[in-house]
Design a protein around this motif. Structure first.
Motif, PDB file in Angstrom:
ATOM      1  N   LEU A 271       0.409   4.029  -4.295  1.00  0.00           N
ATOM      2  CA  LEU A 271       1.452   3.156  -3.422  1.00  0.00           C
ATOM      3  C   LEU A 271       2.129   1.965  -3.868  1.00  0.00           C
ATOM      4  CD1 LEU A 271       2.938   3.357  -0.513  1.00  0.00           C
ATOM      5  CD2 LEU A 271       0.341   2.301   0.430  1.00  0.00           C
ATOM      6  N   ARG A 272       0.960   1.210  -4.452  1.00  0.00           N
ATOM      7  CA  ARG A 272       1.354  -0.174  -5.002  1.00  0.00           C
ATOM      8  C   ARG A 272       2.267  -0.014  -6.105  1.00  0.00           C
ATOM      9  NH1 ARG A 272      -0.584  -5.370  -5.819  1.00  0.00           N
ATOM     10  NH2 ARG A 272       1.264  -6.392  -6.818  1.00  0.00           N
ATOM     11  N   ALA A 273       2.117   1.077  -6.895  1.00  0.00           N
ATOM     12  CA  ALA A 273       3.135   1.286  -8.144  1.00  0.00           C
ATOM     13  C   ALA A 273       4.602   1.772  -7.300  1.00  0.00           C
ATOM     14  CB  ALA A 273       2.636   2.406  -8.809  1.00  0.00           C
ATOM     15  N   ILE A 274       4.642   2.249  -6.292  1.00  0.00           N
ATOM     16  CA  ILE A 274       5.991   2.579  -5.696  1.00  0.00           C
ATOM     17  C   ILE A 274       6.550   1.529  -5.213  1.00  0.00           C
ATOM     18  CG2 ILE A 274       6.850   3.807  -3.693  1.00  0.00           C
ATOM     19  CD1 ILE A 274       4.878   5.909  -3.922  1.00  0.00           C
ATOM     20  N   ILE A 275       5.836   0.637  -4.524  1.00  0.00           N
ATOM     21  CA  ILE A 275       6.400  -0.625  -4.137  1.00  0.00           C
ATOM     22  C   ILE A 275       6.841  -1.645  -5.024  1.00  0.00           C
ATOM     23  CG2 ILE A 275       5.798  -2.800  -2.644  1.00  0.00           C
ATOM     24  CD1 ILE A 275       3.750  -0.972  -0.996  1.00  0.00           C
ATOM     25  N   ASP A 276       5.913  -1.827  -6.356  1.00  0.00           N
ATOM     26  CA  ASP A 276       6.560  -2.677  -7.328  1.00  0.00           C
ATOM     27  C   ASP A 276       7.708  -1.991  -7.970  1.00  0.00           C
ATOM     28  OD1 ASP A 276       4.374  -4.297  -6.926  1.00  0.00           O
ATOM     29  OD2 ASP A 276       3.042  -3.358  -8.375  1.00  0.00           O
ATOM     30  N   ARG A 277       7.936  -0.638  -8.028  1.00  0.00           N
ATOM     31  CA  ARG A 277       8.935  -0.102  -8.869  1.00  0.00           C
ATOM     32  C   ARG A 277      10.185  -0.066  -7.892  1.00  0.00           C
ATOM     33  NH1 ARG A 277      11.496   0.067 -13.349  1.00  0.00           N
ATOM     34  NH2 ARG A 277      12.858   2.160 -13.613  1.00  0.00           N
ATOM     35  N   HIS A 278      10.073  -0.051  -6.616  1.00  0.00           N
ATOM     36  CA  HIS A 278      11.122  -0.246  -5.753  1.00  0.00           C
ATOM     37  C   HIS A 278      11.692  -1.678  -5.761  1.00  0.00           C
ATOM     38  CE1 HIS A 278      12.958   0.733  -1.396  1.00  0.00           C
ATOM     39  NE2 HIS A 278      13.891   0.262  -2.616  1.00  0.00           N
ATOM     40  N   ILE A 279      10.585  -2.604  -5.823  1.00  0.00           N
ATOM     41  CA  ILE A 279      11.110  -4.289  -5.767  1.00  0.00           C
ATOM     42  C   ILE A 279      11.771  -4.545  -7.014  1.00  0.00           C
ATOM     43  CG2 ILE A 279      10.125  -6.286  -6.059  1.00  0.00           C
ATOM     44  CD1 ILE A 279       7.902  -5.606  -3.977  1.00  0.00           C
ATOM     45  N   ALA A 280      11.502  -3.909  -8.206  1.00  0.00           N
ATOM     46  CA  ALA A 280      11.950  -4.233  -9.556  1.00  0.00           C
ATOM     47  C   ALA A 280      13.392  -3.543  -9.624  1.00  0.00           C
ATOM     48  CB  ALA A 280      11.052  -3.486 -10.610  1.00  0.00           C
ATOM     49  N   LEU A 281      13.623  -2.368  -8.922  1.00  0.00           N
ATOM     50  CA  LEU A 281      14.932  -1.799  -9.232  1.00  0.00           C
ATOM     51  C   LEU A 281      15.847  -2.490  -8.211  1.00  0.00           C
ATOM     52  CD1 LEU A 281      13.913   2.150  -8.914  1.00  0.00           C
ATOM     53  CD2 LEU A 281      15.234   0.826 -10.904  1.00  0.00           C
ATOM     54  N   ALA A 282      15.262  -2.743  -6.936  1.00  0.00           N
ATOM     55  CA  ALA A 282      16.133  -3.593  -6.091  1.00  0.00           C
ATOM     56  C   ALA A 282      16.513  -4.775  -6.630  1.00  0.00           C
ATOM     57  CB  ALA A 282      15.454  -3.704  -4.815  1.00  0.00           C
TER      58      ALA A 282
END
Length: 335
Positions: A271-282
């Motif tokens: 879950l943390r990996a999903i959030i971190d990746r979403h933030i990076a892409l955004a």
């Protein structure tokens, strides 16, 4: 109707013909999600296995008149393919011109929303309101198909305005005859909105009558839901909406289960990996300040099922910097 001069639409950076939509039990789609399925979220879902993504809903009239914000909804990249642009509107002339403008900009695949039950869309006689005037819905469909080409336009439907006016079967067959490339059925009425249960038996009744792909939608909150509905209805594939909003890894789970493998475990680390990746892409593809505010509403969606989610939401309400956001994530979801 004359065109209105303004800045050009953002181009589709690859030949649309090279990236047609794909259909199949192992090709789950990301639904058009107003306010959510922007470029970063689409890219995130693709990384987790979404086969096709659909843009946020774009007003045909807004596109023709170059309304502010329309261009942002259409921003894309070579890796954001295959991409379907979803349009809404109830006037054939505007839908035809919108598709023509998009074709000139390189976009090749389109969808007409005939399922949205949001009041501001219904007031325009668009979205699910089109189910109350089947002849006009067909006129709009034919105009779009004429501009895009047979097979290049899909249509998203509901059962009808209410239980007393079911139009889904007749409309679906007539859209197929008009040259539709695929259909998506959310088996609720407009009056139901998202209440009650989706009536997936309607999909099972429609699928054998079609020679074009039929995508199942509605109440697909997990990959298990998607595969169950797919198997029970004979639909060509599934389109995830709310299930993807809460867990973009639903696409990876779908593909794994379809192969007969266990789905990746839903751990706090994942879950943390999903959030971190979403933030990076955004942060890479959007305005930094706007993204921070958006993430304050996105992150709670991902963690709502976890202990301490309420405290996390409260902490995010006070968050005013990326450093503060990372500190909050480290506290609640240490990497």
């Amino acid at each position: 109707m004359s065109r209105h001069p303004a800045r050009p639409l953002p181009p589709c950076p690859s030949a649309a013909a090279e990236h047609p939509p794909v259909f199949g039990p192992d090709a789950p789609w990301l639904a058009p999600l107003a306010g959510y399925s922007d470029l970063p979220f689409r890219l995130l879902c693709r990384e987790y296995g979404a086969a096709v993504c659909v843009t946020e809903m774009v007003s045909a009239k807004g596109l023709v008149y170059h309304s502010p914000g329309t261009a942002d909804l259409l921003r894309t990249l070579p890796e954001d393919q295959p991409l379907v642009v979803q349009l809404f509107g109830a006037e054939a002339a505007f839908l035809e011109q919108a598709v023509s403008l998009l074709r000139e900009a390189g976009y090749g695949w389109f969808d007409l929303n005939m399922g949205c039950s949001v009041p501001k869309v219904l007031k325009q006689k668009a979205g699910a309101a089109m189910l109350g005037d089947v002849e006009n819905a067909l006129a709009v469909a034919r105009a779009m198909i004429a501009a895009a080409g047979p097979g290049h336009v899909g249509f998203k439907l509901r059962l009808g305005l209410d239980d007393g006016r079911p139009v889904w079967r007749d409309l679906a067959l007539r859209l197929q005859d008009a040259g539709a490339g695929w259909l998506t059925l959310h088996p609720r009425t407009a009056r139901q909105s998202f209440g009650g249960e989706a009536r997936h038996e309607a999909l099972a009744a429609l699928a054998p009558q079609l020679s074009i792909p039929l995508l199942a939608s509605g109440d697909l909150f997990s990959a298990e839901d998607g595969l169950r509905v797919q198997a029970a209805t004979g639909a060509s594939g599934v389109m995830y909406a709310r299930g993807a909003l809460h867990d973009p890894a639903i696409f990876a789970a779908h593909r794994a289960l379809q192969r007969g493998e266990p789905a990746p475990p839903a751990t706090p680390r994942r879950l943390r990996a999903i959030i971190d990746r979403h933030i990076a892409l955004a942060r890479r593809h959007c305005d930094d300040a706007a993204v921070l505010w958006k993430m304050r509403s996105v992150v709670p969606r991902y963690v709502k099922h976890l202990p301490g989610a309420r405290a996390l939401r409260q902490a995010l309400c006070r968050c005013t910097s990326w450093t503060a956001l990372q500190d909050i994530l480290e506290e609640f979801l240490p990497g």
